[in-house]
Design an enzyme around this catalytic site. Structure first.
Site, PDB file in Angstrom:
ATOM      1  N   VAL A 112       0.835  -1.196   0.000  1.00  9.36           N
ATOM      2  CA  VAL A 112       0.000   0.000   0.000  1.00  9.36           C
ATOM      3  C   VAL A 112       0.874   1.251   0.000  1.00  9.36           C
ATOM      4  CG1 VAL A 112      -1.828   1.254   1.204  1.00  9.36           C
ATOM      5  CG2 VAL A 112      -1.772  -1.250   1.292  1.00  9.36           C
ATOM      6  N   LEU A 113       0.542   2.191  -0.842  1.00  8.89           N
ATOM      7  CA  LEU A 113       1.224   3.490  -0.870  1.00  8.89           C
ATOM      8  C   LEU A 113       0.349   4.524  -0.183  1.00  8.89           C
ATOM      9  CD1 LEU A 113       3.349   5.570  -1.898  1.00  8.89           C
ATOM     10  CD2 LEU A 113       1.974   5.749  -4.005  1.00  8.89           C
ATOM     11  N   GLY A 156       1.243  11.307   1.615  1.00 11.85           N
ATOM     12  CA  GLY A 156       0.964  12.195   2.737  1.00 11.85           C
ATOM     13  C   GLY A 156       0.741  11.360   3.979  1.00 11.85           C
ATOM     14  N   CYS A 159     -12.433  27.337  11.749  1.00  9.58           N
ATOM     15  CA  CYS A 159     -12.563  26.224  10.803  1.00  9.58           C
ATOM     16  C   CYS A 159     -13.774  25.366  11.132  1.00  9.58           C
ATOM     17  CB  CYS A 159     -11.300  25.371  10.814  1.00  9.58           C
ATOM     18  SG  CYS A 159      -9.961  26.038   9.808  1.00  9.58           S
ATOM     19  N   GLY A 202       2.141   8.696  10.692  1.00 11.99           N
ATOM     20  CA  GLY A 202       2.151   7.243  10.567  1.00 11.99           C
ATOM     21  C   GLY A 202       0.943   6.523  11.132  1.00 11.99           C
TER      22      GLY A 202
END
Length: 384
Positions: free
Chosen positions: A160-161, A164, A343, A168
């Site tokens: 899996v890539l 961003g 936000c 982790g």
């Protein structure tokens, strides 16, 4: 000066905000120059004057919701040359080139792991949680991570890539719970080092790299909260990279903040103080970028959950600020709470959205459903 004050008063009155009123969302003005500053500089002046202590508000999130629901930002266009140049530069220049990609890493994500560790959940997720069946930030973030894993149809041994990779959190969760190998790239040195320590001993790897340098193929690709840094001039490039790195039968999940209307620049205050060169995409900009490359399998919108996430982050920040006060001054505190609470108002007013897109190269035979992951075939959906 009186004319500026009257103009601001009329604008605020139109959205049920009263200057020096008694309700939580009513601002208390301490400096009469506030009015001229807001009219000339728009949102930049509003945010900077709060940082400078020119005004206060008991509930910035409600204040933001009132202003944005009433679309006051569409009525006040700053006339200050510096304010206007921000939009002109964003329109004509590519602010998110490969050379400039690491700026946000240095100026925001490298601010300090101490700050983020006290504000975020224990897994260090700096993106929207999934608040189904819980009022806990910790569980909401676990819900989000598992939702992503199930949508990707992860199976043991998959490569899996993660574009961003943050601190982790996804890589660790997916490796531990789904027995996959995760390679993450980030533009933040602090994030990379933290992720390496946190995931030590797991089938994970991390590197400081811009997404445009990627070429290896993977069984699945995920990008959580990174697309907001890509920029409209690079959306097509980003999708091309994801396409070349995804195996023929793979799935690509894109998790991103979205906006209702297309633009080429972010809010000037946010660009200056929080996310330099950031930009949230519109649905049409995303759709155009993936055209001819991917089949849209699923488009999930749950922006209301970001309101809850931001409010939880602010509560953690306020509760733990005493541990940070030796490093961060009062102006930083006001900047950070303004960022988080204003936000929250952007999502509560539905001016901002949160999307998860599931994409495939050629379409999934028989149709797509994230609940059909074999791992859950004999179990009740834990998020239903």
């Amino acid at each position: 000066m009186a004319d500026f004050k009257e103009t601001v008063k009329k604008l605020f009155d139109s959205v049920d905000v009263q200057i020096n009123g008694n309700r939580p969302w009513d601002p208390k003005i301490y400096n009469e120059l506030f009015y001229a500053r807001v009219i000339s500089e728009g949102s930049l002046g509003l945010g900077e004057s709060y940082m400078d202590g020119w005004w206060d508000c008991d509930s910035l999130d409600q204040f933001s919701d009132k202003l944005l629901t009433g679309r006051i930002d569409k009525q006040v266009k700053g006339t200050n040359p510096a304010f206007l140049s921000h939009f002109i530069k964003a329109y004509f220049f590519n602010a998110q080139t490969k050379k400039r990609a690491y700026i946000v890493g240095r100026e925001h994500y490298d601010t300090g792991n101490d700050l983020f560790s006290l504000m975020l959940d224990k897994r260090m997720n700096y993106s929207c949680g999934y608040w189904r069946g819980t009022d806990s930030l910790e569980q909401a973030q676990v819900n989000k991570l598992d939702l992503v894993c199930r949508k990707l149809h992860l199976k043991p041994g998959m490569d899996v890539l993660e574009i961003g990779s943050g601190w982790g959190s996804f890589a660790k969760y997916a490796s531990q719970n789904y027995d996959v190998n995760v390679h993450g790239v980030t533009v933040s040195k602090e994030q990379m080092h933290y992720a390496e320590r946190s995931c030590k001993g797991l089938n994970t790897s991390f590197e400081l790299k811009d997404y445009r340098e990627l070429s290896k193929k993977y069984d699945a690709i995920v990008s959580i909260g990174m697309f907001e840094h890509v920029g409209s001039k690079n959306y097509q490039t980003f999708m091309n990279v994801a396409h070349r790195c995804l195996k023929k039968e793979g799935i690509f999940l894109l998790h991103t903040i979205g906006r209702n209307n297309s633009t080429h620049a972010t809010d000037p205050w946010t660009n200056k103080y929080i996310f330099p060169n950031g930009m949230t995409p519109s649905s049409s900009q995303v759709s155009e970028a993936l055209q001819g490359l991917f089949v849209m399998e699923d488009w999930h919108s749950f922006g209301q959950d970001y309101d809850a996430t931001l409010m939880a982050w602010n509560q953690n920040f306020q509760n733990n600020y005493h541990s940070l006060s030796q490093k961060y001054d009062e102006r930083f505190k006001r900047m950070w709470e303004y960022y988080l609470l204003m936000c929250a108002g952007t999502f509560r007013s539905r001016r901002n959205q949160l999307w998860q897109l599931v994409l495939s190269k050629n379409g999934i035979k028989g149709g797509y459903n994230y609940k059909n992951n074999p791992r859950f075939s004999d179990q009740k959906d834990p998020l239903s």
